[in-house]
Design a protein around this motif. Structure first.
Motif, PDB file in Angstrom:
ATOM      1  N   GLN A   1       0.838  -1.237  -0.024  1.00 33.62           N
ATOM      2  CA  GLN A   1       0.103   0.075   0.074  1.00 33.62           C
ATOM      3  C   GLN A   1       0.962   1.290  -0.034  1.00 33.62           C
ATOM      4  N   VAL A   2       1.876   1.279   0.902  1.00 33.29           N
ATOM      5  CA  VAL A   2       2.612   2.643   0.954  1.00 33.29           C
ATOM      6  C   VAL A   2       3.426   2.645  -0.285  1.00 33.29           C
ATOM      7  N   GLY A   3       3.686   1.543  -0.938  1.00 31.08           N
ATOM      8  CA  GLY A   3       4.587   1.553  -2.274  1.00 31.08           C
ATOM      9  C   GLY A   3       3.652   2.260  -3.364  1.00 31.08           C
ATOM     10  N   SER A   4       2.496   1.885  -3.291  1.00 32.25           N
ATOM     11  CA  SER A   4       1.476   2.362  -4.553  1.00 32.25           C
ATOM     12  C   SER A   4       1.224   3.832  -4.200  1.00 32.25           C
ATOM     13  N   ILE A   5       1.013   4.299  -2.809  1.00 29.80           N
ATOM     14  CA  ILE A   5       0.713   5.619  -2.654  1.00 29.80           C
ATOM     15  C   ILE A   5       1.923   6.418  -3.013  1.00 29.80           C
ATOM     16  N   ASN A   6       3.076   5.982  -2.659  1.00 31.74           N
ATOM     17  CA  ASN A   6       4.302   6.697  -3.138  1.00 31.74           C
ATOM     18  C   ASN A   6       4.552   6.880  -4.325  1.00 31.74           C
ATOM     19  N   LEU A   7       4.238   5.737  -5.302  1.00 32.07           N
ATOM     20  CA  LEU A   7       4.428   5.832  -6.747  1.00 32.07           C
ATOM     21  C   LEU A   7       3.352   6.470  -7.293  1.00 32.07           C
ATOM     22  N   GLY A   8       2.014   6.404  -6.881  1.00 28.34           N
ATOM     23  CA  GLY A   8       1.250   7.311  -7.538  1.00 28.34           C
ATOM     24  C   GLY A   8       1.522   8.826  -7.540  1.00 28.34           C
ATOM     25  N   LEU A   9       1.656   9.178  -6.115  1.00 30.32           N
ATOM     26  CA  LEU A   9       1.694  10.788  -5.925  1.00 30.32           C
ATOM     27  C   LEU A   9       3.031  11.212  -6.462  1.00 30.32           C
ATOM     28  N   ASN A  10       4.090  10.489  -6.379  1.00 30.86           N
ATOM     29  CA  ASN A  10       5.249  10.965  -7.190  1.00 30.86           C
ATOM     30  C   ASN A  10       5.164  11.070  -8.800  1.00 30.86           C
ATOM     31  N   TYR A  11       4.163   9.867  -9.440  1.00 33.51           N
ATOM     32  CA  TYR A  11       4.016  10.116 -10.836  1.00 33.51           C
ATOM     33  C   TYR A  11       3.187  11.313 -10.974  1.00 33.51           C
ATOM     34  N   ALA A  12       1.987  11.586 -10.175  1.00 35.73           N
ATOM     35  CA  ALA A  12       1.585  12.744 -10.461  1.00 35.73           C
ATOM     36  C   ALA A  12       2.317  14.313 -10.395  1.00 35.73           C
ATOM     37  N   ALA A  13       3.178  14.096  -9.489  1.00 35.36           N
ATOM     38  CA  ALA A  13       4.093  15.349  -9.133  1.00 35.36           C
ATOM     39  C   ALA A  13       5.115  15.314 -10.755  1.00 35.36           C
ATOM     40  N   GLU A  14       5.346  14.454 -11.050  1.00 31.73           N
ATOM     41  CA  GLU A  14       6.357  14.467 -12.342  1.00 31.73           C
ATOM     42  C   GLU A  14       5.398  14.990 -13.591  1.00 31.73           C
ATOM     43  N   HIS A  15       4.372  14.676 -13.415  1.00 34.32           N
ATOM     44  CA  HIS A  15       3.582  15.488 -14.582  1.00 34.32           C
ATOM     45  C   HIS A  15       2.567  16.405 -14.172  1.00 34.32           C
ATOM     46  N   GLU A  16       3.335  17.260 -13.120  1.00 30.85           N
ATOM     47  CA  GLU A  16       2.609  18.691 -12.531  1.00 30.85           C
ATOM     48  C   GLU A  16       1.430  18.627 -12.191  1.00 30.85           C
ATOM     49  N   GLN A  17       0.822  17.394 -11.458  1.00 30.61           N
ATOM     50  CA  GLN A  17      -0.500  17.307 -11.120  1.00 30.61           C
ATOM     51  C   GLN A  17      -0.641  17.185  -9.413  1.00 30.61           C
ATOM     52  N   GLY A  18       0.390  17.978  -8.887  1.00 30.99           N
ATOM     53  CA  GLY A  18       0.593  17.731  -7.466  1.00 30.99           C
ATOM     54  C   GLY A  18       2.029  17.649  -6.881  1.00 30.99           C
ATOM     55  N   PRO A  19       2.169  17.788  -5.567  1.00 31.70           N
ATOM     56  CA  PRO A  19       3.532  17.838  -4.905  1.00 31.70           C
ATOM     57  C   PRO A  19       3.944  16.540  -4.810  1.00 31.70           C
ATOM     58  N   PRO A  20       5.358  16.207  -4.768  1.00 35.02           N
ATOM     59  CA  PRO A  20       5.753  14.975  -4.417  1.00 35.02           C
ATOM     60  C   PRO A  20       5.816  14.862  -2.885  1.00 35.02           C
ATOM     61  N   PHE A  21       5.512  13.381  -2.537  1.00 36.86           N
ATOM     62  CA  PHE A  21       5.259  13.122  -1.075  1.00 36.86           C
ATOM     63  C   PHE A  21       6.231  12.292  -0.609  1.00 36.86           C
ATOM     64  N   PRO A  22       6.956  12.372   0.347  1.00 38.37           N
ATOM     65  CA  PRO A  22       8.246  11.561   0.957  1.00 38.37           C
ATOM     66  C   PRO A  22       7.479  10.667   1.739  1.00 38.37           C
ATOM     67  N   PHE A  23       8.200   9.485   2.213  1.00 37.70           N
ATOM     68  CA  PHE A  23       7.806   8.203   2.782  1.00 37.70           C
ATOM     69  C   PHE A  23       6.889   8.391   4.040  1.00 37.70           C
ATOM     70  N   PRO A  24       7.485   9.243   5.083  1.00 37.94           N
ATOM     71  CA  PRO A  24       6.665   9.528   6.231  1.00 37.94           C
ATOM     72  C   PRO A  24       5.340   9.838   5.899  1.00 37.94           C
ATOM     73  N   GLU A  25       5.295  10.703   5.242  1.00 41.20           N
ATOM     74  CA  GLU A  25       3.770  11.254   4.976  1.00 41.20           C
ATOM     75  C   GLU A  25       2.946  10.042   4.421  1.00 41.20           C
ATOM     76  N   CYS A  26       3.609   9.125   3.217  1.00 40.23           N
ATOM     77  CA  CYS A  26       2.891   8.095   2.556  1.00 40.23           C
ATOM     78  C   CYS A  26       2.612   6.947   3.614  1.00 40.23           C
ATOM     79  N   GLY A  27       3.492   6.862   4.744  1.00 37.01           N
ATOM     80  CA  GLY A  27       3.112   6.034   5.622  1.00 37.01           C
ATOM     81  C   GLY A  27       1.997   6.331   6.507  1.00 37.01           C
ATOM     82  N   ALA A  28       1.839   7.511   6.862  1.00 33.10           N
ATOM     83  CA  ALA A  28       0.886   7.960   7.643  1.00 33.10           C
ATOM     84  C   ALA A  28      -0.556   7.740   6.977  1.00 33.10           C
ATOM     85  N   MET A  29      -0.505   8.119   5.445  1.00 34.38           N
ATOM     86  CA  MET A  29      -1.700   8.016   4.759  1.00 34.38           C
ATOM     87  C   MET A  29      -1.997   6.315   4.486  1.00 34.38           C
ATOM     88  N   SER A  30      -1.032   5.606   4.690  1.00 34.16           N
ATOM     89  CA  SER A  30      -1.467   4.139   4.540  1.00 34.16           C
ATOM     90  C   SER A  30      -1.888   3.585   5.981  1.00 34.16           C
TER      91      SER A  30
END
Length: 310
Positions: A50-79
């Protein structure tokens, strides 16, 4: 009445929110059966996929200028919140259907690690989805990730997995238990944090092994049992070979011997065995049961699963 910490494997929770919810709903029945018998139950869970998918998805969005990148601690909290929500709701529904009045709470939990832990220079914790070698090599080149082959199931990204030292919210967990709550805590091993020279906490990019954090939590709570639920019914030696053998009732010394023989795969069964040993050595009266998510009822009756004692 016993005090029991139950650790649910992240891989055993399925590959999608829908699949996870279905599995969690079934597991809730067995977990509530423990409560019905008068046990104090604390639930932890993994978050690797789950945390891998969250991190991958959010960073993919950031690379396409659709949101900020998210570090692992925040992704861990989301999961923690995402998995905890489904667990909490399923447990609440099961309690309601049985007419049992018992509050359920998910506590976002931080776990202290050592900033100098050698794990930060040697990533071993598998996270995210499974890939074939070609796609893993492509992603590794594009994103500078490290991939390893995971128990014959494909290739997965690995990240640092430092040793847990302290459960920050332990006093709150104890307070909630004593107030009669069914507590979900230390999700994904807890959000990894380090302490600076002033004692302030700061998140770090890592994923703590949930079984080791659960073992630490269980020992601190003086739990009678640590139950680790994963994707297999037993721990095996000679796994995947013609002479594969189930382990049923074993001692800490026997498990140490099997570790020395290299019987358990890094990143999968080895951390569970190491966590079991740590739990018992810090809590000698406790025992560990390791079995599959859907065999909890049978394991509690002694019909299936690996039992480890001092």
């Amino acid at each position: 009445m016993a005090k029991i910490v139950v650790a649910l494997g992240g891989n055993a929770l399925g590959n999608s929110p829908e699949e996870q919810l279905k599995l969690v709903e079934n597991t809730a029945k067995s977990l509530i059966a423990l409560v019905q018998k008068g046990n104090e139950v604390v639930i932890s869970h993994g978050n690797g996929p789950q945390v891998g998918s969250i991190n991958l998805g959010l960073n993919y969005a950031a690379e396409h200028e659709q949101g900020p990148p998210f570090p692992f601690p925040e992704c861990g909290a989301m999961s923690q919140a995402y998995i905890g929500y489904q667990l909490q709701q399923s447990l609440q529904n099961e309690l309601h259907n049985l007419g049992i009045e018992k509050p359920v709470v998910t506590l976002v939990t931080q776990t202290v690690v050592d900033r100098d832990d050698e794990a930060f220079s040697n990533p071993t914790k598998p996270i995210g989805m499974f890939y074939d070698k070609e796609l893993a090599d492509t992603i590794a080149k594009e994103r500078h990730y490290t991939f390893v082959e995971d128990s014959g199931r494909g290739y997965r990204r690995v990240v640092p997995s430092p040793q847990p030292i302290e459960i920050v919210e332990l006093p709150s967990i104890e307070t909630l238990i004593n107030a009669g709550n069914l507590v979900i805590s230390a999700g994904g091993g807890g959000i990894p944090v380090v302490k600076d020279d002033n004692g302030d906490l700061h998140g770090v990019d890592a994923v703590i092994d949930k079984d080791k954090s659960s073992a630490l939590l269980g020992a601190e709570l003086k739990s009678d049992q640590l139950i680790i639920l994963t994707a297999v019914d037993y721990i095996y030696i000679n796994f995947g070979k013609d002479n594969q053998e189930q382990l049923k009732d074993v001692t800490v010394d026997e498990m140490k011997k099997y570790i020395d023989e290299g019987q358990f795969a890094k990143g999968s069964m080895l951390p569970k065995v190491e966590a079991s040993i740590q739990f018992i050595e810090n809590n000698p009266k406790g025992e560990v049961i390791i079995t599959s998510l859907d065999k909890l009822d049978d394991a509690l009756e002694g019909k299936v699963g690996t039992v480890i004692k001092k």
